[in-house]
Design a protein around this motif. Structure first.
Motif, mmCIF file in Angstrom:
data_model
loop_
_atom_site.group_PDB
_atom_site.id
_atom_site.type_symbol
_atom_site.label_atom_id
_atom_site.label_comp_id
_atom_site.label_asym_id
_atom_site.label_seq_id
_atom_site.Cartn_x
_atom_site.Cartn_y
_atom_site.Cartn_z
ATOM 1 N N ARG A 158 -4.463 4.839 -11.790
ATOM 2 C CA ARG A 158 -5.391 5.160 -10.697
ATOM 3 C C ARG A 158 -4.628 5.424 -9.404
ATOM 4 N N ALA A 159 -3.607 4.620 -9.134
ATOM 5 C CA ALA A 159 -2.825 4.798 -7.906
ATOM 6 C C ALA A 159 -2.140 6.159 -7.905
ATOM 7 N N VAL A 160 -1.548 6.544 -9.028
ATOM 8 C CA VAL A 160 -0.863 7.834 -9.107
ATOM 9 C C VAL A 160 -1.866 8.978 -8.982
ATOM 10 N N ASN A 161 -3.030 8.848 -9.640
ATOM 11 C CA ASN A 161 -4.057 9.887 -9.544
ATOM 12 C C ASN A 161 -4.590 10.021 -8.121
ATOM 13 N N GLN A 162 -4.785 8.886 -7.448
ATOM 14 C CA GLN A 162 -5.257 8.936 -6.071
ATOM 15 C C GLN A 162 -4.231 9.600 -5.163
ATOM 16 N N ALA A 163 -2.959 9.298 -5.391
ATOM 17 C CA ALA A 163 -1.915 9.939 -4.598
ATOM 18 C C ALA A 163 -1.913 11.456 -4.833
ATOM 19 N N ALA A 164 -2.137 11.870 -6.090
ATOM 20 C CA ALA A 164 -2.198 13.300 -6.388
ATOM 21 C C ALA A 164 -3.393 13.939 -5.685
ATOM 22 N N SER A 165 -4.524 13.204 -5.638
ATOM 23 C CA SER A 165 -5.708 13.719 -4.942
ATOM 24 C C SER A 165 -5.438 13.883 -3.449
ATOM 25 N N VAL A 166 -4.709 12.920 -2.885
ATOM 26 C CA VAL A 166 -4.358 13.014 -1.464
ATOM 27 C C VAL A 166 -3.488 14.238 -1.214
ATOM 28 N N ARG A 167 -2.514 14.471 -2.099
ATOM 29 C CA ARG A 167 -1.647 15.640 -1.947
ATOM 30 C C ARG A 167 -2.465 16.934 -2.035
ATOM 31 N N GLU A 168 -3.372 16.998 -3.015
ATOM 32 C CA GLU A 168 -4.200 18.195 -3.180
ATOM 33 C C GLU A 168 -5.073 18.432 -1.954
ATOM 34 N N LEU A 169 -5.664 17.339 -1.438
ATOM 35 C CA LEU A 169 -6.506 17.472 -0.255
ATOM 36 C C LEU A 169 -5.694 17.922 0.951
#
Length: 308
Positions: free
Chosen positions: A70-81
């Motif tokens: 979840r932490a890695v996915n959230q970080a990826a979402s932050v990068r995408e945003l």
């Protein structure tokens, strides 16, 4: 611990093989083993049971795998945003407008923006008359506003999006209602309906300027908060007013509109204004969409009015 530590942990947990995990991460196996050991030391937990033949997760490793993903996915979402915001595909644009005069142009712009860039959040602020809009743009409290030229603020850029004819609004049955046009001198003794003095409306200022040029001060007997209410009061017989062709759509029953003979100016020019130094990518996207949704009209024949 950083995200690379968690990515290494996830890769080993999913591959259950240090060699395959290292290949997946495009790194050598020894640095990967060192990273896992450092992570275990930091957590003070054993994450993997290692033998010469296999690798398996410990109970602690099993429990931590979900949160790590979840932490890695959230970080990826932050990068995408962040990438979307930097490109202007995501963001917020605050738009100021005022009353009936924006009823046609505002929806054309907002519909086009939402169709082209659904990730841009449009925050619409009503009752933002021209001079107030200038102040808010300069202060950075608005990104874009519907105004009228002239735009005498060096910090602002603008583009004309419409041409409005200046008209006199009369109640049905008024003594001047059958004329093709109205002279300002014919209105000297009339009661006027107006926007408030402190509204910052260029239309109110234009009405006063026109009447004063004709040799009289308009006698204001009713004040209303917006153009729609002004016209409703005119239709009710409370007085006359100076209005614009774009505003006429707000009230058609009980009211007639006449050109003002010899009026200076005879037209006003709505425009979109923004701070020249506002580099918001989302704003740049909205301005680009606005070029197509609200193209600049041909202004060659309006030179004298545009200079007023």
């Amino acid at each position: 611990m950083d995200l690379r530590d968690l990515e290494a942990f996830i890769a080993v947990a999913e591959e259950l093989h240090f060699g395959r995990a290292a290949a997946r991460l495009h790194m050598a196996q020894p640095p990967l083993s060192n990273r896992i050991t450092q992570l275990e030391n930091e957590f003070r937990l054993k994450l993997f049971q290692r033998t010469t033949r296999n690798v398996r997760l410990t109970d602690a490793g099993e429990r931590l795998l979900g949160p790590a993903r979840r932490a890695v996915n959230q970080a990826a979402s932050v990068r995408e945003l962040a990438t979307a915001i930097a490109s202007g595909e995501e963001g917020r644009v605050r738009i100021g407008f005022a009353g009936a005069s924006s009823q046609r142009v505002l929806p054309l712009l907002t519909r086009a923006v939402r169709a082209a860039h659904p990730g841009i959040d449009l925050v619409l602020q009503s009752q933002t008359y021209v001079y107030r809009a200038f102040d808010l743009l300069v202060a950075g409290d608005l990104d874009l506003a519907f105004v009228r030229i002239p735009v005498a603020r060096p910090e602002l850029s603008y583009r004309v999006v419409e041409v409005e004819q200046v008209l006199c609004a009369l109640p049905t049955g008024h003594r001047l209602a059958d004329r093709d046009s109205v002279r300002l001198e014919d209105l000297i003794d009339e009661d006027f309906v107006s926007l408030p003095e402190d509204s910052g409306s260029m239309l109110r200022l234009t009405m006063y300027s026109m009447c004063m040029s004709a040799g009289f001060r308009p006698k204001i007997t009713q004040v209303a908060p917006d153009s729609s209410t002004v016209l409703a009061l005119v239709a009710a017989g409370a007085g006359v007013t100076i209005t614009l062709s774009s505003v006429c759509q707000a009230q058609s029953v009980g009211i007639v509109y006449k050109p003002v003979e010899g009026a200076e100016p005879s037209h006003l020019f709505p425009a979109l204004a923004w701070r020249t130094d506002n580099t918001s990518p989302a704003l740049q996207r909205v301005l680009a969409v606005g070029e197509a949704a609200l193209p600049t009209p041909d202004l060659d024949s309006y030179g004298s009015d545009m200079n007023n």
